[in-house]
Write a protein that holds these residues in place. Structure first.
Motif, PDB file in Angstrom:
ATOM      1  N   VAL A   1     -25.234   3.690   3.853  1.00  0.00           N
ATOM      2  CA  VAL A   1     -24.840   2.284   3.969  1.00  0.00           C
ATOM      3  C   VAL A   1     -25.746   1.703   5.045  1.00  0.00           C
ATOM      4  O   VAL A   1     -25.498   1.881   6.230  1.00  0.00           O
ATOM      5  CB  VAL A   1     -23.355   2.142   4.352  1.00  0.00           C
ATOM      6  N   PRO A   2     -26.845   1.035   4.676  1.00  0.00           N
ATOM      7  CA  PRO A   2     -27.889   0.715   5.656  1.00  0.00           C
ATOM      8  C   PRO A   2     -27.528  -0.411   6.614  1.00  0.00           C
ATOM      9  O   PRO A   2     -26.754  -1.309   6.296  1.00  0.00           O
ATOM     10  CB  PRO A   2     -29.082   0.320   4.785  1.00  0.00           C
TER      11      PRO A   2
ATOM     12  N   ALA B   1     -29.260  -3.536   9.108  1.00  0.00           N
ATOM     13  CA  ALA B   1     -30.187  -4.620   8.770  1.00  0.00           C
ATOM     14  C   ALA B   1     -31.646  -4.223   8.965  1.00  0.00           C
ATOM     15  O   ALA B   1     -32.534  -4.818   8.368  1.00  0.00           O
ATOM     16  CB  ALA B   1     -29.869  -5.861   9.603  1.00  0.00           C
TER      17      ALA B   1
ATOM     18  N   GLU C   1     -33.046  -1.727   7.845  1.00  0.00           N
ATOM     19  CA  GLU C   1     -33.522  -1.230   6.549  1.00  0.00           C
ATOM     20  C   GLU C   1     -33.414  -2.284   5.457  1.00  0.00           C
ATOM     21  O   GLU C   1     -33.745  -2.029   4.308  1.00  0.00           O
ATOM     22  CB  GLU C   1     -32.721   0.013   6.111  1.00  0.00           C
TER      23      GLU C   1
ATOM     24  N   TRP D   1     -27.890  -6.878   4.417  1.00  0.00           N
ATOM     25  CA  TRP D   1     -26.749  -6.472   3.606  1.00  0.00           C
ATOM     26  C   TRP D   1     -25.793  -7.648   3.446  1.00  0.00           C
ATOM     27  O   TRP D   1     -25.695  -8.512   4.299  1.00  0.00           O
ATOM     28  CB  TRP D   1     -26.024  -5.268   4.206  1.00  0.00           C
ATOM     29  N   LYS D   2     -25.099  -7.703   2.310  1.00  0.00           N
ATOM     30  CA  LYS D   2     -24.225  -8.831   1.984  1.00  0.00           C
ATOM     31  C   LYS D   2     -22.807  -8.573   2.468  1.00  0.00           C
ATOM     32  O   LYS D   2     -22.327  -7.441   2.443  1.00  0.00           O
ATOM     33  CB  LYS D   2     -24.225  -9.100   0.482  1.00  0.00           C
ATOM     34  N   ALA D   3     -22.153  -9.638   2.903  1.00  0.00           N
ATOM     35  CA  ALA D   3     -20.784  -9.522   3.390  1.00  0.00           C
ATOM     36  C   ALA D   3     -20.104 -10.880   3.329  1.00  0.00           C
ATOM     37  O   ALA D   3     -20.753 -11.921   3.226  1.00  0.00           O
ATOM     38  CB  ALA D   3     -20.770  -8.979   4.807  1.00  0.00           C
TER      39      ALA D   3
ATOM     40  N   ASN E   1     -25.657 -12.727   4.844  1.00  0.00           N
ATOM     41  CA  ASN E   1     -26.361 -11.462   4.972  1.00  0.00           C
ATOM     42  C   ASN E   1     -26.260 -10.941   6.409  1.00  0.00           C
ATOM     43  O   ASN E   1     -26.404 -11.687   7.373  1.00  0.00           O
ATOM     44  CB  ASN E   1     -27.838 -11.616   4.609  1.00  0.00           C
TER      45      ASN E   1
ATOM     46  N   ARG F   1     -17.311  -6.100   4.403  1.00  0.00           N
ATOM     47  CA  ARG F   1     -18.455  -5.589   3.644  1.00  0.00           C
ATOM     48  C   ARG F   1     -17.984  -4.528   2.662  1.00  0.00           C
ATOM     49  O   ARG F   1     -17.404  -3.506   3.059  1.00  0.00           O
ATOM     50  CB  ARG F   1     -19.485  -4.994   4.610  1.00  0.00           C
TER      51      ARG F   1
ATOM     52  N   VAL G   1     -18.775  -1.653  -0.231  1.00  0.00           N
ATOM     53  CA  VAL G   1     -19.825  -0.726  -0.632  1.00  0.00           C
ATOM     54  C   VAL G   1     -19.262   0.202  -1.699  1.00  0.00           C
ATOM     55  O   VAL G   1     -18.168   0.759  -1.540  1.00  0.00           O
ATOM     56  CB  VAL G   1     -20.324   0.112   0.567  1.00  0.00           C
TER      57      VAL G   1
ATOM     58  N   ASP H   1     -23.829  -5.342  13.735  1.00  0.00           N
ATOM     59  CA  ASP H   1     -24.519  -4.619  12.668  1.00  0.00           C
ATOM     60  C   ASP H   1     -23.970  -3.200  12.636  1.00  0.00           C
ATOM     61  O   ASP H   1     -23.638  -2.631  13.681  1.00  0.00           O
ATOM     62  CB  ASP H   1     -26.028  -4.605  12.927  1.00  0.00           C
TER      63      ASP H   1
ATOM     64  N   GLY I   1     -23.765   0.705   9.932  1.00  0.00           N
ATOM     65  CA  GLY I   1     -24.121   1.405   8.714  1.00  0.00           C
ATOM     66  C   GLY I   1     -23.692   2.856   8.774  1.00  0.00           C
ATOM     67  O   GLY I   1     -23.281   3.368   9.820  1.00  0.00           O
TER      68      GLY I   1
END
Length: 835
Positions: free
Chosen positions: A101-102, A104, A106, A109-111, A136, A160, A162, A234, A236
């Motif tokens: 679960v990367p 930012a 990488e 990411w959407k949320a 994002n 978020r 996943v 942030d 992941g």
């Protein structure tokens, strides 16, 4: 200043690893008293300035990669090959974790998110978040490079989702996160992390894999509160990469010891012993050497079984030293300068003085690895894995590249020195490398780009300073040894062994959080950076706690810290009737960027420190140059200082308030300081006026603040208390306007309020500031009482689980970092030496 031109061909901005000819005499390096064999939260290796900074954040030098103070990898790897067997003694390959679960870095990411307080079940998996906005990640305010969605309110809630998490064949799972400030994380309705009031960057902790669903959606729900300054969120999930270390076998570390300018390691590497010393010549009494962007790493090898052994030594750095982000493009080339061979790396864009802020690294100038061009040494660049394999198999590097354009995040390049020491027996084989940095332009100061002090307005080239550093090696190390012994003995005599160890650890950290330059008129500027605070440059309430180190060892450096604030007001660029908070955001010193003023705080700081300089120098010449603005600030304190209104001060972590008793004490010290300065300048009427006013204010302070067996936090709130560390100047500067029983009353009370790891800042929270603890301890009348405050602080430093360059803000019950690290304020530990 003019130096004899030693080299004709100049280099641009550089970071340098330079192997000095092994004929250099090394015996002088044995003279330092490496007496502080302590467990440090992080060990200083390379400490030049806020950008050129590398630390070992583990007990053993080879346990983890070498890192910048920010926590980013600043790779240095060292290995020794003995009769064909390789032992790693320095650093470790930073084999990146694999993103499941990367974060930012990488990719965005959407949320779903909201900045309005949601209902109490907002973190549950089945919560309806259709009314929330979509954005994002990461989320943060301007200045955070990975922030994709701007967040500028105090609170944010993020959800978020996943799906398709594949953990097959995975043994360990890690949660990786960055936040500023308070952060709470839920997974599928269960709380998995709650940081409290703290800020962290790229923190990695092992995670319970059973909490992740292999099938269906996983819902991460996060909350973050911004308490001011930077804001960021942030996170992941990561797993280990299956690639192995090239140098998997490690040496046996026998000891690590610290002195003020040196970190010394000793290893056993099979049948030989290896000494490695990291030397930072931060000599306060020699500004050219202090500002010289050169550190030494020397090493010697000796047989421990009486036999001869074939030995080769390998040092490696990477282009990570020349970039802020590993995704930036860098060019690596090699060449020669006179009798030196080098390999260098630098970003292709070279945007000089374009990047500012807190959690950033320099991305202009060049990283150099340089060695003497002789037949026993190979200096070059090559494939990251291939170079190490060559060294393992043959003890030499056969495959090299002429140049390479690369992005470290995609393809790492090895910049190496391979040193063939030949047959080593009972006579030590010795050599030295240098790490250096030329940042081309160091500071932008009210529109002027300024070079580092050592460059003397461009009259001295980097070629010259590098050559001088090599030629001066023996004398510089002798000076470092002399200073190390002086600092240790003075601190030991003043406050005992635990106190001396704290001073030794603070010395390099404090100095290297500054940059030394001069303005266009030749005035000294010694500009601090608020590391992991807000990135401000030249902050007055950072200068104030840092000052004792510089008052003790060279007041000119403290003048360099005050000069920007004096200029700011005297030039008319700052027009308020009190001192500014800062002069910008590092490295751009073009005017205050902090969002609020601290009128009483900063006026008091400037007046007290100016008086402290006069006290140390036995004259008030420096104050005379700035008398007009000092008068304005003293009058502000006369009118507003006794019972301060609701305004910011340096300790407002738990919120600011009116009627602050300790802030009032600072104002009284400021007024008394002005009276003392007037007396030293034979302005007797002014001296009588302000000293009398200070005594009158002190009498009222006692009456207003008294609360039985102690003195209050605020004048209007009985049953409260706080550290009154500002009163230390009444003792140190000999004002004697507060009766001794006032101070003793406070000391006695504080000793009833200590926790395992120290004295809290005040009654509102259990955290403290380590610099103020030492100031408070210095108010004590006996060494026994002093050490009762110091010993818990020393225990914190040696037991905290937060492996970062010393934080000054931590929790006293459990030794956990709250925020800040690698800041200059630990220079305040030296205040006991001013008695």
């Amino acid at each position: 200043m003019k130096l004899k031109k030693l080299i004709k061909h100049g280099l641009n901005g550089v970071v340098v690893f330079c192997t000095i000819l092994s004929s250099c005499t090394m015996s002088s390096n044995k003279q330092a008293s490496y007496t502080a064999e302590m467990r440090a939260p992080a060990y200083p290796l390379i400490t030049i300035d806020p950008y050129t900074s590398a630390w070992s954040m583990s007990d053993q030098l080879f346990d983890i990669p070498v890192r910048h103070w920010t926590g980013k990898t600043q790779s240095l790897i060292g290995a020794i090959r003995v009769d064909g067997e390789v032992y790693r003694f320095l650093g470790k390959e930073d084999i990146p974790l694999k993103a499941i679960v990367p974060m930012a870095s990488e990719g965005a990411w959407k949320a779903k998110y909201t900045t309005s307080k949601p209902s109490k079940n907002w973190f549950k998996s089945d919560f309806n978040d259709k009314s929330w906005k979509e954005g994002n990640g990461a989320f943060g305010n301007n200045g955070n490079q990975n922030a994709q969605t701007i967040w500028e309110t105090e609170h944010i809630w993020v959800r978020r989702e996943v799906s398709g998490v594949d953990l097959s064949g995975v043994s360990k799972v890690y949660l990786r996160y960055s936040h500023d400030d308070d952060f709470v994380l839920f997974l599928n309705g269960e709380e998995v992390l709650n940081t409290g009031n703290s800020a962290r960057d790229n923190r990695i902790v092992e995670f319970d894999a059973s909490l992740l669903k292999k099938d269906g959606n996983n819902v991460f729900a996060a909350y973050c509160q911004d308490r001011g300054g930077l804001a960021y969120l942030d996170f992941g999930i990561y797993v280990e990469n299956d690639r192995e270390q090239a140098f998997s076998k490690t040496a046996v570390q026998n000891k690590v010891a610290l002195s003020a300018t040196q970190t010394h390691y000793n290893f056993t590497c099979g049948p030989v012993d290896l000494d490695v010393r990291f030397i930072s010549p931060l000599l306060p009494g020699d500004l050219d050497i202090l500002s010289r962007p050169v550190n030494y790493v020397d090493y010697d090898v000796v047989s421990n079984d009486g036999k001869e052994h074939e030995v080769q030594v390998f040092f490696e750095m990477t282009p990570e030293w020349a970039v802020n982000s590993p995704s930036q493009e860098a060019e690596v080339t090699r060449g020669t300068i006179n009798n030196l061979a080098y390999v260098k790396a630098g970003t292709t864009k070279q945007e000089i003085l374009k990047r500012k802020g807190d959690n950033v690294r320099i991305d202009w100038g060049y990283a150099y690895l340089v060695a003497a061009a002789d037949q026993d040494k190979t200096v070059g660049l090559g494939d990251y894995n291939g170079v190490k394999n060559d060294f393992k198999q043959k003890g030499m590097i056969s495959s090299q590249l002429a140049s390479k354009v690369t992005r470290p995040s995609q393809e790492m390049v090895s910049m190496f020195v391979c040193d063939n020491l030949g047959s080593v027996g009972l006579k030590p084989a010795q050599s030295t490398v240098m790490v250096a940095y030329d940042d081309v332009e160091s500071i932008q100061y009210f529109g002027d780009n300024l070079k580092a002090w050592w460059a003397h307005d461009g009259e001295v080239s980097f070629d010259e300073v590098l050559t001088l550093a090599a030629n001066d090696y023996v004398s510089v190390v002798e000076a470092c040894n002399k200073l190390d012994n002086q600092v240790w003995n003075e601190a030991l005599n003043a406050g005992g062994k635990n106190y001396a160890e704290l001073c030794v650890l603070a010395f390099r950290q404090s100095i290297a959080a500054h940059k030394l330059v001069k303005d266009k008129q030749g005035n000294i500027l010694f500009l601090s950076k608020e590391n992991f605070s807000n990135g401000s440059i030249g902050t007055v309430d950072v200068t104030y706690p840092s000052a004792p180190l510089y008052l003790k060892y060279n007041p000119e450096l403290l003048k360099g810290m005050l000069n920007p604030i004096f200029y700011y007001s005297e030039s008319g660029k700052w027009t308020k009737p009190f001192a500014a908070h800062d002069v910008g955001t590092y490295p751009l010193a073009n005017g205050q960027t902090y969002g609020g003023d601290m009128p009483v705080e900063e006026c008091g700081n400037m007046l007290v420190l100016t008086a402290a300089i006069a006290h140390q120098e036995r004259n008030a010449d420096y104050a005379a140059k700035h008398w007009e603005v000092l008068t304005v600030w003293a009058d502000y304190l006369l009118e507003n200082g006794l019972d301060p209104e609701n305004q910011l001060c340096t300790d407002d972590f738990a919120g600011h308030f009116a009627h602050n008793v300790n802030l009032s004490a600072k104002a009284i010290m400021g007024v008394a300081s002005f009276g003392r300065l007037a007396s030293m300048l034979n302005k007797n009427e002014i001296a009588d006026k302000y000293m009398s006013a200070a005594k009158d204010m002190a009498a009222k302070w006692i009456e207003m603040a008294k609360d039985g067996d102690h003195y209050k936090l605020t004048f209007d709130k009985p049953g409260t208390w706080s550290q009154k560390y500002n009163l230390v100047w009444d003792k140190l500067l000999g004002f004697n306007i507060f009766p001794k029983d006032v101070i003793q009353t406070e000391i006695d009370y504080y000793l009833t309020k200590q926790n395992k790891y120290g004295l809290p800042l005040d009654n509102r929270r259990t955290y403290t500031k380590s610099d103020w603890v030492v100031w408070t301890a210095t108010m004590a009348n006996s060494n026994e009482e002093f050490q009762q405050f110091i010993d818990p602080l020393h225990l914190f430093v040696t037991e905290t689980e937060d492996r970062v360059p010393m934080t000054d803000w931590y929790e006293t019950p459990n030794a956990r970092q709250v925020g800040f690290q690698a800041r200059s304020v630990v220079g305040g530990y030296f205040i006991k030496l001013l008695e």
